[in-house]
Design a protein around this motif. Structure first.
Motif, PDB file in Angstrom:
ATOM      1  N   LEU A 329      60.143  45.566  40.205  1.00 51.98           N
ATOM      2  CA  LEU A 329      59.451  45.199  39.013  1.00 51.98           C
ATOM      3  C   LEU A 329      58.471  46.208  38.480  1.00 51.98           C
ATOM      4  O   LEU A 329      57.515  45.911  37.595  1.00 51.98           O
ATOM      5  CB  LEU A 329      59.107  43.770  38.764  1.00 51.98           C
ATOM      6  CG  LEU A 329      59.913  42.813  38.805  1.00 51.98           C
ATOM      7  CD1 LEU A 329      59.298  41.463  38.967  1.00 51.98           C
ATOM      8  CD2 LEU A 329      61.078  42.759  37.889  1.00 51.98           C
ATOM      9  N   GLY A 330      57.957  47.311  39.443  1.00 52.75           N
ATOM     10  CA  GLY A 330      57.086  48.142  39.140  1.00 52.75           C
ATOM     11  C   GLY A 330      55.729  47.439  39.403  1.00 52.75           C
ATOM     12  O   GLY A 330      54.688  48.213  38.743  1.00 52.75           O
ATOM     13  N   LEU A 331      55.463  46.551  40.310  1.00 57.38           N
ATOM     14  CA  LEU A 331      54.235  45.917  40.462  1.00 57.38           C
ATOM     15  C   LEU A 331      53.442  46.771  41.807  1.00 57.38           C
ATOM     16  O   LEU A 331      53.889  47.398  42.489  1.00 57.38           O
ATOM     17  CB  LEU A 331      54.471  44.598  41.262  1.00 57.38           C
ATOM     18  CG  LEU A 331      55.269  43.296  40.423  1.00 57.38           C
ATOM     19  CD1 LEU A 331      55.605  42.201  41.292  1.00 57.38           C
ATOM     20  CD2 LEU A 331      54.550  43.138  38.932  1.00 57.38           C
ATOM     21  N   ARG A 332      52.135  46.590  41.486  1.00 61.86           N
ATOM     22  CA  ARG A 332      51.211  47.343  42.573  1.00 61.86           C
ATOM     23  C   ARG A 332      49.942  46.386  42.519  1.00 61.86           C
ATOM     24  O   ARG A 332      49.058  47.367  42.708  1.00 61.86           O
ATOM     25  CB  ARG A 332      51.035  48.843  42.180  1.00 61.86           C
ATOM     26  CG  ARG A 332      50.594  49.137  41.016  1.00 61.86           C
ATOM     27  CD  ARG A 332      50.523  50.552  40.837  1.00 61.86           C
ATOM     28  NE  ARG A 332      50.007  51.225  39.676  1.00 61.86           N
ATOM     29  CZ  ARG A 332      48.650  51.486  39.342  1.00 61.86           C
ATOM     30  NH1 ARG A 332      47.625  51.001  40.164  1.00 61.86           N
ATOM     31  NH2 ARG A 332      48.296  51.818  38.068  1.00 61.86           N
ATOM     32  N   LEU A 333      50.071  45.142  42.368  1.00 64.75           N
ATOM     33  CA  LEU A 333      48.816  44.415  42.148  1.00 64.75           C
ATOM     34  C   LEU A 333      48.521  43.822  43.505  1.00 64.75           C
ATOM     35  O   LEU A 333      47.013  43.507  43.852  1.00 64.75           O
ATOM     36  CB  LEU A 333      49.157  43.316  41.149  1.00 64.75           C
ATOM     37  CG  LEU A 333      48.061  42.196  40.835  1.00 64.75           C
ATOM     38  CD1 LEU A 333      46.638  42.701  40.491  1.00 64.75           C
ATOM     39  CD2 LEU A 333      48.384  41.128  40.115  1.00 64.75           C
ATOM     40  N   GLY A 334      49.260  43.649  44.396  1.00 66.97           N
ATOM     41  CA  GLY A 334      49.126  42.872  45.390  1.00 66.97           C
ATOM     42  C   GLY A 334      48.921  41.150  45.296  1.00 66.97           C
ATOM     43  O   GLY A 334      49.604  40.693  44.591  1.00 66.97           O
ATOM     44  N   GLU A 335      47.989  40.808  45.878  1.00 66.92           N
ATOM     45  CA  GLU A 335      47.738  38.963  45.633  1.00 66.92           C
ATOM     46  C   GLU A 335      48.930  38.286  45.915  1.00 66.92           C
ATOM     47  O   GLU A 335      48.888  37.163  45.557  1.00 66.92           O
ATOM     48  CB  GLU A 335      47.148  38.971  44.242  1.00 66.92           C
ATOM     49  CG  GLU A 335      46.050  39.676  43.659  1.00 66.92           C
ATOM     50  CD  GLU A 335      45.728  39.337  42.330  1.00 66.92           C
ATOM     51  OE1 GLU A 335      46.334  38.565  41.750  1.00 66.92           O
ATOM     52  OE2 GLU A 335      44.745  40.110  41.749  1.00 66.92           O
ATOM     53  N   ALA A 336      49.881  38.785  46.574  1.00 64.70           N
ATOM     54  CA  ALA A 336      51.034  37.820  46.732  1.00 64.70           C
ATOM     55  C   ALA A 336      51.827  37.646  45.399  1.00 64.70           C
ATOM     56  O   ALA A 336      52.646  36.912  45.211  1.00 64.70           O
ATOM     57  CB  ALA A 336      50.878  36.476  47.391  1.00 64.70           C
ATOM     58  N   SER A 337      51.450  38.495  44.383  1.00 63.19           N
ATOM     59  CA  SER A 337      52.217  38.361  43.229  1.00 63.19           C
ATOM     60  C   SER A 337      53.851  38.576  43.207  1.00 63.19           C
ATOM     61  O   SER A 337      54.510  37.740  42.802  1.00 63.19           O
ATOM     62  CB  SER A 337      51.738  39.476  42.132  1.00 63.19           C
ATOM     63  OG  SER A 337      51.703  40.874  42.694  1.00 63.19           O
ATOM     64  N   GLY A 338      54.367  39.689  43.991  1.00 60.29           N
ATOM     65  CA  GLY A 338      55.802  39.747  44.097  1.00 60.29           C
ATOM     66  C   GLY A 338      56.422  38.507  44.930  1.00 60.29           C
ATOM     67  O   GLY A 338      57.489  38.054  44.648  1.00 60.29           O
ATOM     68  N   ALA A 339      55.635  38.268  46.125  1.00 57.18           N
ATOM     69  CA  ALA A 339      56.170  37.051  46.702  1.00 57.18           C
ATOM     70  C   ALA A 339      55.946  35.698  46.009  1.00 57.18           C
ATOM     71  O   ALA A 339      57.225  35.190  45.814  1.00 57.18           O
ATOM     72  CB  ALA A 339      55.297  36.630  47.962  1.00 57.18           C
ATOM     73  N   ALA A 340      55.409  35.474  45.092  1.00 60.95           N
ATOM     74  CA  ALA A 340      55.421  34.128  44.096  1.00 60.95           C
ATOM     75  C   ALA A 340      56.484  34.310  43.182  1.00 60.95           C
ATOM     76  O   ALA A 340      57.309  33.433  42.893  1.00 60.95           O
ATOM     77  CB  ALA A 340      53.976  34.127  43.377  1.00 60.95           C
ATOM     78  N   LEU A 341      56.768  35.568  42.703  1.00 57.40           N
ATOM     79  CA  LEU A 341      57.797  36.007  41.752  1.00 57.40           C
ATOM     80  C   LEU A 341      59.165  35.691  42.071  1.00 57.40           C
ATOM     81  O   LEU A 341      59.849  35.224  41.522  1.00 57.40           O
ATOM     82  CB  LEU A 341      57.542  37.180  41.025  1.00 57.40           C
ATOM     83  CG  LEU A 341      56.490  37.338  40.060  1.00 57.40           C
ATOM     84  CD1 LEU A 341      56.412  38.819  39.607  1.00 57.40           C
ATOM     85  CD2 LEU A 341      57.045  36.740  38.646  1.00 57.40           C
ATOM     86  N   ALA A 342      59.198  35.924  43.369  1.00 55.95           N
ATOM     87  CA  ALA A 342      60.644  35.594  44.160  1.00 55.95           C
ATOM     88  C   ALA A 342      60.863  34.177  44.601  1.00 55.95           C
ATOM     89  O   ALA A 342      61.968  33.872  44.890  1.00 55.95           O
ATOM     90  CB  ALA A 342      60.635  36.479  45.231  1.00 55.95           C
ATOM     91  N   VAL A 343      59.798  33.404  44.295  1.00 60.57           N
ATOM     92  CA  VAL A 343      60.214  32.160  44.770  1.00 60.57           C
ATOM     93  C   VAL A 343      61.120  31.246  43.829  1.00 60.57           C
ATOM     94  O   VAL A 343      61.999  30.649  44.500  1.00 60.57           O
ATOM     95  CB  VAL A 343      58.755  31.259  44.862  1.00 60.57           C
ATOM     96  CG1 VAL A 343      59.251  29.560  44.977  1.00 60.57           C
ATOM     97  CG2 VAL A 343      57.945  31.593  45.916  1.00 60.57           C
ATOM     98  N   PRO A 344      61.200  31.594  42.530  1.00 61.63           N
ATOM     99  CA  PRO A 344      62.160  30.948  41.875  1.00 61.63           C
ATOM    100  C   PRO A 344      63.552  31.312  42.117  1.00 61.63           C
ATOM    101  O   PRO A 344      64.591  30.862  41.862  1.00 61.63           O
ATOM    102  CB  PRO A 344      61.727  31.317  40.472  1.00 61.63           C
ATOM    103  CG  PRO A 344      60.278  31.577  40.412  1.00 61.63           C
ATOM    104  CD  PRO A 344      60.142  32.152  41.545  1.00 61.63           C
ATOM    105  N   LEU A 345      63.554  32.633  42.482  1.00 62.11           N
ATOM    106  CA  LEU A 345      64.991  33.191  43.128  1.00 62.11           C
ATOM    107  C   LEU A 345      65.613  32.594  44.403  1.00 62.11           C
ATOM    108  O   LEU A 345      66.662  31.755  44.243  1.00 62.11           O
ATOM    109  CB  LEU A 345      64.934  34.652  43.434  1.00 62.11           C
ATOM    110  CG  LEU A 345      66.155  35.394  43.782  1.00 62.11           C
ATOM    111  CD1 LEU A 345      67.033  35.645  42.416  1.00 62.11           C
ATOM    112  CD2 LEU A 345      65.724  36.941  44.251  1.00 62.11           C
TER     113      LEU A 345
END
Length: 368
Positions: A329-345
């Protein structure tokens, strides 16, 4: 914001020296293959063509195998963020001042960061751990980032932060300057020059990225001789102790990493020891846990990479570790943001596996 959780540590911290940590990183429990066989048997009976849910089916096998549950669940999802500061910031590798780390930790605790919103959406509990009270590491261009004692303490902090009652652990970090540490670790573990791994981080321009690469080169040159394994430091012959670069992975982590990166390593190790599947976040998180993959075959089998970040080097590092990202998704924030986004998957994968009818239950004809 999602509740800040308390945590209960795994039964005991299995290391008090680098040798003991190395032993803990190499004696790893495996996945429950009998559970995975049971999951596969049910999957074959569900009302769909075999394999038609693609990676969702593999994710169900992964979750259930590590949870040791034929019916995997995601009732207790923990987002764990480690924060730390870096002495290398004094080399001008970030456009942001170091006090932003503490300010962002406060923002997390007050519920105002992106991860607070994403954790709530994912129905996950959030905990933030400032490692070493945000005391900066040493500038690793001139000295090891951490003493052996400080490195082990940071690893223990991460290890003890993992709750035993957890269905899924989502890991992330916060630390001004930590993409420089991650890039230096990637180069130390897998080779290449600073320019191969240095990226924009929190917003460097092209000259800033070039300077960051030179800082990484300086650090690699300074520590190269000390990162070579020896029987004295590793307890094994030098020929069998290093990764692709020949350097000792734990010395790379100690000399070129950071407190929050060491804590991520400890948390990932603890999760393996107690059978908790782990979602990794971006470049920093991936680099932090990479030593596990070099210290033991299958050392990261209990993890999945949530996403491929926009940070230069992350896709390359994921390829080196054979980690296929779930999202891009083009993220580069850190903070576990991508990990949290994958939980609904993952929730979708579990819902399909546990909620779908079988061919027999639905009275649907099977394949002839």
């Amino acid at each position: 914001m999602p509740p800040i959780s308390s945590s209960s540590p795994p039964p005991s911290v299995p290391f008090s020296s680098l040798a003991a940590l190395r032993a803990a990183c190499t004696a790893l429990p495996g996945v429950d293959t009998s559970v995975q066989q049971g999951i596969a048997v049910r999957e074959a009976t569900l009302t769909k063509p075999a394999g038609s849910l693609g990676r969702l089916e593999e994710l169900t096998l992964w979750l259930g195998g590590w949870q040791k549950r034929i019916h995997p669940r995601l009732e207790a999802v923990q987002v764990l963020i480690f924060a730390g500061n870096h002495g290398v910031v004094q080399q001008g590798v970030s456009p942001w001042p170091q006090d932003v780390t503490a300010q962002m930790v406060q923002n997390f605790e007050q519920g105002g960061a992106a991860i607070n919103q994403l954790a709530r959406t994912a129905q996950a509990t959030l905990r933030v751990v400032p490692v070493q009270n945000l005391t900066p590491t040493a500038d690793f261009t001139t000295a090891p980032a951490m003493t052996e004692a400080a490195f082990l303490e940071a690893v223990r902090t991460g290890y003890e932060a993992v709750p035993q009652e957890c269905d899924l652990l989502c890991l992330g970090e916060m630390g001004i300057g930590n993409t420089t540490a991650a890039a230096a670790m990637a180069a130390g573990l897998f080779g290449g020059h600073g320019a191969d791994w240095a990226g924009r981080g929190t917003g460097l321009d092209a000259p800033g990225v070039a300077h960051k690469a030179l800082v990484i080169e300086t650090a690699l040159a300074h520590h190269a001789a000390q990162m070579l394994p020896s029987e004295k430091t590793t307890g094994m012959p030098a020929s069998g102790a290093g990764g692709p670069t020949g350097f000792d992975p734990l010395e790379v982590a100690r000399r070129l990493g950071g407190y929050e990166l060491a804590a991520l390593l400890g948390a990932t190790l603890a999760a393996r020891h107690v059978g908790i599947p782990v979602l990794l976040d971006g470049f920093v998180c991936t680099a932090a846990v990479a030593p596990l993959a070099q210290l033991a075959a299958g050392g990261l089998d209990h993890t999945r990479l949530s996403h491929c970040s926009a940070e230069a080097g992350h896709a390359r590092l994921a390829e080196k570790l054979a980690l296929a990202p779930l999202l891009d998704l083009g993220l580069r924030l850190g903070e576990a943001s991508g990990a949290a986004l994958a939980v609904p998957l993952l929730r979708a994968a579990v819902a399909c596996h546990t909620g779908m009818a079988t061919f027999a239950q639905a009275a649907v004809s099977g394949r002839t």
